[in-house]
Motif scaffolding. Structure first.
Motif, mmCIF file in Angstrom:
data_model
loop_
_atom_site.group_PDB
_atom_site.id
_atom_site.type_symbol
_atom_site.label_atom_id
_atom_site.label_comp_id
_atom_site.label_asym_id
_atom_site.label_seq_id
_atom_site.Cartn_x
_atom_site.Cartn_y
_atom_site.Cartn_z
ATOM 1 N N UNK A 117 0.790 -1.317 -0.197
ATOM 2 C CA UNK A 117 -0.019 -0.061 -0.018
ATOM 3 C C UNK A 117 0.866 1.115 -0.108
ATOM 4 N N UNK A 118 0.584 2.418 -0.715
ATOM 5 C CA UNK A 118 1.199 3.240 -0.852
ATOM 6 C C UNK A 118 0.999 4.482 0.453
ATOM 7 N N UNK A 119 1.898 4.973 0.808
ATOM 8 C CA UNK A 119 1.786 5.813 2.004
ATOM 9 C C UNK A 119 1.749 7.469 1.604
ATOM 10 N N UNK A 120 2.654 7.666 0.336
ATOM 11 C CA UNK A 120 3.048 9.092 -0.132
ATOM 12 C C UNK A 120 3.313 8.959 -1.581
ATOM 13 N N UNK A 121 2.682 9.610 -2.339
ATOM 14 C CA UNK A 121 2.908 9.491 -3.866
ATOM 15 C C UNK A 121 3.647 10.934 -4.124
ATOM 16 N N UNK A 122 4.530 10.459 -5.224
ATOM 17 C CA UNK A 122 5.241 11.673 -6.023
ATOM 18 C C UNK A 122 4.262 12.956 -6.318
ATOM 19 N N UNK A 123 4.796 14.195 -5.980
ATOM 20 C CA UNK A 123 4.089 15.203 -6.197
ATOM 21 C C UNK A 123 3.004 15.511 -5.240
ATOM 22 N N UNK A 124 2.841 14.960 -4.208
ATOM 23 C CA UNK A 124 1.976 15.106 -3.098
ATOM 24 C C UNK A 124 3.031 16.078 -2.015
ATOM 25 N N UNK A 125 2.313 16.652 -1.193
ATOM 26 C CA UNK A 125 3.262 17.500 -0.135
ATOM 27 C C UNK A 125 3.254 16.544 0.845
ATOM 28 N N UNK A 126 4.249 16.268 1.682
ATOM 29 C CA UNK A 126 4.305 15.664 2.855
ATOM 30 C C UNK A 126 4.408 16.188 3.887
ATOM 31 N N UNK A 127 2.982 16.075 4.914
ATOM 32 C CA UNK A 127 2.635 16.738 5.808
ATOM 33 C C UNK A 127 2.753 16.018 7.216
ATOM 34 N N UNK A 128 3.428 15.055 7.106
ATOM 35 C CA UNK A 128 3.520 13.884 8.323
ATOM 36 C C UNK A 128 4.758 13.167 8.235
ATOM 37 N N UNK A 146 9.457 14.658 -4.349
ATOM 38 C CA UNK A 146 10.110 13.965 -5.489
ATOM 39 C C UNK A 146 9.935 12.281 -5.327
ATOM 40 N N UNK A 147 9.632 11.717 -4.243
ATOM 41 C CA UNK A 147 9.696 10.256 -4.268
ATOM 42 C C UNK A 147 8.290 9.660 -3.887
ATOM 43 N N UNK A 204 9.257 12.112 3.731
ATOM 44 C CA UNK A 204 9.808 13.052 2.592
ATOM 45 C C UNK A 204 10.299 14.025 3.219
ATOM 46 N N UNK A 205 11.482 13.913 3.802
ATOM 47 C CA UNK A 205 11.907 15.210 4.690
ATOM 48 C C UNK A 205 12.065 16.577 3.896
ATOM 49 N N UNK A 206 12.562 16.381 2.684
ATOM 50 C CA UNK A 206 12.428 17.750 2.148
ATOM 51 C C UNK A 206 11.266 18.328 1.742
ATOM 52 N N UNK A 207 10.274 17.537 1.444
ATOM 53 C CA UNK A 207 8.886 18.079 1.127
ATOM 54 C C UNK A 207 8.340 18.412 2.404
ATOM 55 N N UNK A 208 8.562 17.716 3.611
ATOM 56 C CA UNK A 208 7.879 18.302 4.947
ATOM 57 C C UNK A 208 8.550 19.488 5.330
ATOM 58 N N UNK A 209 9.744 19.710 5.012
ATOM 59 C CA UNK A 209 10.265 21.024 5.388
ATOM 60 C C UNK A 209 9.974 21.966 4.577
#
Length: 186
Positions: free
Chosen positions: A32-43, A88-89, A77-82
């Protein structure tokens, strides 16, 4: 998650208890996916049970595994989170997985509660940086066999759960070469 924060030894117990109201639990099935590329990581995710994999597609369309996270480790996705830019992943469960989840909003709330939480954030960021740098250096200094041996020493019980093509991609070797490495080590 609280155990990791306790191990850093900067939080009084009453401040650590503030975390209880902010953590949610999420369960994922294998694949199961948790985060998809191009989504913003907020967790930020803390793995109570299971394995997560981070991967992306290179310019040739090949799937490249860039990270595994195991029980009692963090993943995001730490870079997205920050930056709050698109990830990108992709992040996917490689086994049935149970996570403790802390939202960006909750983390920001903790930071406003005092210097102890800010110190926890700094120390966790430093730990993530060191992990990333070790991985980069391992690709310049170590052979694929040495990288596998290191992974084997630290996460032996999980290696049979990771599909060969993901493991080979993570190590920067072909699946055929990985088979030879495993045969020589086992």
């Amino acid at each position: 998650m609280k155990t990791v924060f306790q191990s850093i030894q900067v939080l009084p117990q009453e401040e650590l208890e503030q975390l209880d109201a902010l953590i949610t639990v999420r369960k994922l099935k294998k694949g199961e996916p948790l985060l998809m590329e191009n989504q913003v990581c907020n967790e930020i995710y803390f793995i109570k049970k299971g394995i997560l994999r981070s991967y992306f597609f290179n310019h040739q369309g090949d799937e490249i595994t860039n990270c595994f996270a195991f029980e009692n480790e963090f993943m995001a996705s730490f870079s997205s989170f920050i930056t709050q830019n698109a990830a990108e992943e992709n992040i996917q469960a490689l086994a049935d997985t149970e996570l403790q989840v802390l939202s960006r909003e909750s983390l920001e709330k903790l930071y406003t509660l005092g210097n102890h939480w800010q110190e926890i954030g700094r120390k966790l960021t430093e730990m993530e940086y060191v992990t990333l740098q070790k991985r980069m250096i391992s690709f310049q200094k170590l052979s694929g066999t040495q990288r596998y041996e290191e992974l084997y020493q630290n996460h032996k019980k999980y290696l049979q759960l990771i599909p060969l093509q993901y493991l080979a991609s993570y190590l920067g070797v072909t699946p055929r070469h990985l088979s030879r490495i495993r045969k020589a080590i086992l």
